[in-house]
Design a protein around this motif. Structure first.
Motif, PDB file in Angstrom:
ATOM      1  N   TYR A 127       1.584   4.450   1.049  1.00 32.08           N
ATOM      2  CA  TYR A 127       1.112   5.122   2.256  1.00 32.08           C
ATOM      3  C   TYR A 127      -0.203   5.810   1.915  1.00 32.08           C
ATOM      4  O   TYR A 127      -0.346   6.404   0.835  1.00 32.08           O
ATOM      5  N   ARG A 128      -1.164   5.756   2.819  1.00 31.90           N
ATOM      6  CA  ARG A 128      -2.473   6.356   2.572  1.00 31.90           C
ATOM      7  C   ARG A 128      -2.503   7.784   3.122  1.00 31.90           C
ATOM      8  O   ARG A 128      -2.160   8.015   4.291  1.00 31.90           O
ATOM      9  N   VAL A 129      -2.923   8.753   2.294  1.00 32.69           N
ATOM     10  CA  VAL A 129      -2.984  10.155   2.702  1.00 32.69           C
ATOM     11  C   VAL A 129      -4.339  10.739   2.340  1.00 32.69           C
ATOM     12  O   VAL A 129      -5.068  10.201   1.500  1.00 32.69           O
ATOM     13  N   ALA A 130      -4.660  11.867   2.971  1.00 31.31           N
ATOM     14  CA  ALA A 130      -5.950  12.511   2.729  1.00 31.31           C
ATOM     15  C   ALA A 130      -5.982  13.273   1.423  1.00 31.31           C
ATOM     16  O   ALA A 130      -7.046  13.433   0.812  1.00 31.31           O
ATOM     17  N   ASN A 131      -4.824  13.774   0.964  1.00 32.13           N
ATOM     18  CA  ASN A 131      -4.769  14.573  -0.263  1.00 32.13           C
ATOM     19  C   ASN A 131      -3.794  13.940  -1.250  1.00 32.13           C
ATOM     20  O   ASN A 131      -2.677  14.436  -1.443  1.00 32.13           O
ATOM     21  N   PRO A 132      -4.176  12.858  -1.911  1.00 27.20           N
ATOM     22  CA  PRO A 132      -3.238  12.154  -2.786  1.00 27.20           C
ATOM     23  C   PRO A 132      -2.865  12.912  -4.053  1.00 27.20           C
ATOM     24  O   PRO A 132      -1.864  12.591  -4.687  1.00 27.20           O
ATOM     25  N   SER A 133      -3.638  13.921  -4.435  1.00 26.75           N
ATOM     26  CA  SER A 133      -3.370  14.638  -5.686  1.00 26.75           C
ATOM     27  C   SER A 133      -2.023  15.333  -5.700  1.00 26.75           C
ATOM     28  O   SER A 133      -1.517  15.683  -6.767  1.00 26.75           O
ATOM     29  N   ALA A 134      -1.435  15.551  -4.528  1.00 25.33           N
ATOM     30  CA  ALA A 134      -0.134  16.220  -4.449  1.00 25.33           C
ATOM     31  C   ALA A 134       1.030  15.256  -4.656  1.00 25.33           C
ATOM     32  O   ALA A 134       2.186  15.672  -4.637  1.00 25.33           O
ATOM     33  N   TYR A 135       0.724  13.967  -4.885  1.00 18.36           N
ATOM     34  CA  TYR A 135       1.773  12.953  -4.954  1.00 18.36           C
ATOM     35  C   TYR A 135       1.594  12.084  -6.203  1.00 18.36           C
ATOM     36  O   TYR A 135       0.628  12.225  -6.950  1.00 18.36           O
ATOM     37  N   LEU A 138      -0.709   5.463  -6.547  1.00 21.61           N
ATOM     38  CA  LEU A 138      -0.611   4.084  -7.005  1.00 21.61           C
ATOM     39  C   LEU A 138      -1.995   3.520  -7.300  1.00 21.61           C
ATOM     40  O   LEU A 138      -2.940   3.709  -6.524  1.00 21.61           O
ATOM     41  N   ASP A 139      -2.097   2.807  -8.412  1.00 20.00           N
ATOM     42  CA  ASP A 139      -3.289   2.027  -8.732  1.00 20.00           C
ATOM     43  C   ASP A 139      -2.987   0.599  -8.282  1.00 20.00           C
ATOM     44  O   ASP A 139      -2.095  -0.058  -8.830  1.00 20.00           O
ATOM     45  N   VAL A 140      -3.682   0.148  -7.248  1.00 16.02           N
ATOM     46  CA  VAL A 140      -3.372  -1.129  -6.623  1.00 16.02           C
ATOM     47  C   VAL A 140      -4.570  -2.065  -6.729  1.00 16.02           C
ATOM     48  O   VAL A 140      -5.697  -1.685  -6.393  1.00 16.02           O
ATOM     49  N   THR A 141      -4.319  -3.276  -7.213  1.00 17.76           N
ATOM     50  CA  THR A 141      -5.347  -4.304  -7.305  1.00 17.76           C
ATOM     51  C   THR A 141      -4.867  -5.548  -6.577  1.00 17.76           C
ATOM     52  O   THR A 141      -3.853  -6.148  -6.962  1.00 17.76           O
ATOM     53  N   GLU A 142      -5.581  -5.924  -5.514  1.00 20.62           N
ATOM     54  CA  GLU A 142      -5.248  -7.105  -4.714  1.00 20.62           C
ATOM     55  C   GLU A 142      -3.775  -7.117  -4.303  1.00 20.62           C
ATOM     56  O   GLU A 142      -3.085  -8.134  -4.403  1.00 20.62           O
ATOM     57  N   GLY A 143      -3.290  -5.945  -3.856  1.00 25.99           N
ATOM     58  CA  GLY A 143      -1.926  -5.835  -3.371  1.00 25.99           C
ATOM     59  C   GLY A 143      -0.873  -5.675  -4.436  1.00 25.99           C
ATOM     60  O   GLY A 143       0.310  -5.506  -4.129  1.00 25.99           O
ATOM     61  N   ARG A 144      -1.275  -5.691  -5.699  1.00 27.74           N
ATOM     62  CA  ARG A 144      -0.332  -5.552  -6.814  1.00 27.74           C
ATOM     63  C   ARG A 144      -0.456  -4.162  -7.420  1.00 27.74           C
ATOM     64  O   ARG A 144      -1.562  -3.683  -7.692  1.00 27.74           O
ATOM     65  N   VAL A 145       0.683  -3.520  -7.643  1.00 26.55           N
ATOM     66  CA  VAL A 145       0.690  -2.202  -8.281  1.00 26.55           C
ATOM     67  C   VAL A 145       0.566  -2.390  -9.782  1.00 26.55           C
ATOM     68  O   VAL A 145       1.389  -3.073 -10.413  1.00 26.55           O
ATOM     69  N   THR A 146      -0.475  -1.789 -10.352  1.00 22.40           N
ATOM     70  CA  THR A 146      -0.672  -1.898 -11.805  1.00 22.40           C
ATOM     71  C   THR A 146      -0.281  -0.633 -12.549  1.00 22.40           C
ATOM     72  O   THR A 146      -0.014  -0.675 -13.746  1.00 22.40           O
ATOM     73  N   ASP A 147      -0.223   0.489 -11.828  1.00 21.27           N
ATOM     74  CA  ASP A 147       0.144   1.750 -12.489  1.00 21.27           C
ATOM     75  C   ASP A 147       0.449   2.790 -11.423  1.00 21.27           C
ATOM     76  O   ASP A 147       0.081   2.639 -10.248  1.00 21.27           O
ATOM     77  N   GLU A 158      -6.304   6.565  -2.657  1.00 18.64           N
ATOM     78  CA  GLU A 158      -5.662   7.429  -1.670  1.00 18.64           C
ATOM     79  C   GLU A 158      -4.285   6.891  -1.302  1.00 18.64           C
ATOM     80  O   GLU A 158      -3.663   7.366  -0.348  1.00 18.64           O
ATOM     81  N   VAL A 159      -3.795   5.925  -2.050  1.00 24.77           N
ATOM     82  CA  VAL A 159      -2.523   5.276  -1.761  1.00 24.77           C
ATOM     83  C   VAL A 159      -1.442   5.909  -2.625  1.00 24.77           C
ATOM     84  O   VAL A 159      -1.542   5.910  -3.860  1.00 24.77           O
ATOM     85  N   ILE A 160      -0.406   6.440  -1.995  1.00 25.75           N
ATOM     86  CA  ILE A 160       0.614   7.176  -2.740  1.00 25.75           C
ATOM     87  C   ILE A 160       1.938   6.429  -2.758  1.00 25.75           C
ATOM     88  O   ILE A 160       2.202   5.532  -1.960  1.00 25.75           O
ATOM     89  N   ASN A 161       2.771   6.839  -3.700  1.00 21.88           N
ATOM     90  CA  ASN A 161       4.136   6.338  -3.850  1.00 21.88           C
ATOM     91  C   ASN A 161       5.041   7.075  -2.865  1.00 21.88           C
ATOM     92  O   ASN A 161       5.110   8.304  -2.880  1.00 21.88           O
ATOM     93  N   THR A 162       5.764   6.343  -2.029  1.00 22.32           N
ATOM     94  CA  THR A 162       6.600   6.961  -0.991  1.00 22.32           C
ATOM     95  C   THR A 162       8.055   7.140  -1.412  1.00 22.32           C
ATOM     96  O   THR A 162       8.887   7.530  -0.578  1.00 22.32           O
ATOM     97  N   GLY A 163       8.373   6.852  -2.661  1.00 16.72           N
ATOM     98  CA  GLY A 163       9.766   6.996  -3.081  1.00 16.72           C
ATOM     99  C   GLY A 163      10.665   5.916  -2.546  1.00 16.72           C
ATOM    100  O   GLY A 163      11.878   6.120  -2.413  1.00 16.72           O
ATOM    101  N   ALA A 164      10.098   4.757  -2.234  1.00 16.66           N
ATOM    102  CA  ALA A 164      10.869   3.597  -1.769  1.00 16.66           C
ATOM    103  C   ALA A 164      10.559   2.429  -2.691  1.00 16.66           C
ATOM    104  O   ALA A 164       9.388   2.052  -2.845  1.00 16.66           O
ATOM    105  N   TYR A 165      11.586   1.859  -3.312  1.00 17.14           N
ATOM    106  CA  TYR A 165      11.384   0.826  -4.329  1.00 17.14           C
ATOM    107  C   TYR A 165      12.397  -0.300  -4.160  1.00 17.14           C
ATOM    108  O   TYR A 165      13.513  -0.078  -3.682  1.00 17.14           O
TER     109      TYR A 165
END
Length: 397
Positions: A127-135, A138-147, A158-165
């Protein structure tokens, strides 16, 4: 998809609401918070639910039993809080072989996005948020999560982990990770290993809400009450005026001269009026009382809460069996119109809301003509004297 729902946290950021009541059971549109997580999972295709619970185990068991909306339910108890990876390790022992989903039990998800997440595993909800530092970011490359990086000062995106896996079956072998600096086993460390050994897809969620602090409970009710359809089953006086998406459950009473502007839910045993005004996204829980000429706006009143006559409650949350004496007035707006701040774990934090009132734990009682400043929180059992003005929060160690 077999699904673990993490519901063992103590909810310290939600205090004083969680001083005497478990966070997963806090009310959102007439259901426990965690029930909305479970319902979204079932609608997305969950074949089985396992609730990972802690000190609140009996309350959750009593509410959900062995089946929820046609899906079998089991429980796993995390006796000691050792982090999210440990919670998943405890819960995974109850699962069958194969991949499994994990959802944070204090998050709201839209079912369509979860269905996409389930279909594309291994995957992480993003999910994209304005203040990602609080979460966790995700490091995302071409739709793949790398870290994934926890609360970084310089976020990689600005893309954060939503706790859904959705994890592959092999991830069970990686759950006994070393403790973090906080002494907890973190699920993000497991996710990092999955990213190194598998292709993990970042699935963008259309709608998501982390319900971790009191004002986010208001936001959760705004979301879910907005989905309610008008239904009038209780006793409503012919002179009452109910406008829009109002639900009055069987056993509730709405007296003469009352105006209710939806979305609003008046639950079984609640009484409103006469001449009360209820508006905004408001939940009046079971056995609540809104007295003569009271105005309640965009608020949550939990089971047994009473607001005496000639009072105003705006953008606030009242715990179970709170009693506001006659003439109690809540302020919900700063003169400078800056966002209202509220105390969380001993620190003043911006709510991000221009309007926010008070947070009262269970059994709070105010004397007549009490004035409560915007952003004040009152610990469970706190009291005020007649004519008292409260500008600072009342907390417990």
């Amino acid at each position: 998809m077999q699904t673990l729902i993490l519901a063992a946290g103590q909810g310290t950021r939600m205090r004083p609401l969680t001083e005497r009541w478990p966070k997963p059971m806090l009310p959102v549109a007439g259901r426990p918070l965690v029930a909305h997580t479970a319902a979204a999972a079932v609608q997305a295709g969950a074949s089985r639910l396992v609730f990972v619970v802690g000190y609140e185990a009996e309350a959750v068991r009593a509410r959900f039993g062995t089946e929820f909306e046609g899906v079998p339910v089991d429980y796993a108890v995390q006796d000691v809080q050792r982090g999210t990876a440990d919670a998943v390790r405890v819960g995974a022992a109850e699962l069958d072989d194969g991949p499994f989903a994990v959802l944070n039990g204090d998050n709201l998800y839209d079912p369509e996005s979860l269905a996409d997440l389930f279909d594309r595993g291994p995957s992480v909800g993003s999910y994209r948020v304005a203040n990602p530092s609080a979460y966790g970011v995700l490091d995302v490359t071409e739709g793949r999560v790398t870290d994934v990086v926890e609360k970084p000062e310089t976020p990689p995106s600005e893309v954060i982990n939503t706790g859904a896996y959705v994890f592959p079956a092999a991830a069970r072998e990686w759950l006994d990770v070393e403790s973090s600096d906080r002494g907890e086993r973190e699920l993000t460390d497991v996710l990092g290993r999955v990213c190194r050994e598998r292709t993990v897809t970042a699935v963008t969620l259309d709608r998501w809400l982390d319900v971790g602090r009191p004002w986010e409970l208001l936001a959760a009710n705004e979301w879910k009450l907005g989905e309610c359809s008008r239904r009038i089953q209780g006793e409503v006086h012919e002179d009452a005026d109910l406008r829009g998406g109002v639900v009055v459950e069987s056993g509730a009473t709405v007296d003469s001269g009352v105006v209710i502007e939806g979305p609003a839910l008046v639950q079984d045993g609640a009484t409103v009026g006469p001449n009360a005004y209820v508006r905004g996204a408001t939940l009046l829980g079971p056995e609540t009382t809104v007295g003569h000429a009271v105005e309640v706006k965009n608020s949550v009143l939990m089971r047994g809460a009473t607001v005496g006559h000639l009072s105003y409650v705006g953008d606030s949350i009242l715990g179970r069996d709170v009693n506001f004496g006659a003439g109690t007035t809540v302020a919900n707006l700063r003169h400078d119109e800056a966002p209202v701040t509220c105390e969380v774990k001993g620190e003043r934090v911006s709510t991000g809301r221009r309007k926010f009132g008070v947070v009262c734990g269970d059994d709070v009682k105010t004397g007549i003509d009490t004035s409560l400043n915007a952003g004040v929180s009152l610990a469970a059992g706190a009291t005020t004297a007649p004519n008292e003005t409260v500008v600072d929060s009342v907390t417990r160690d």
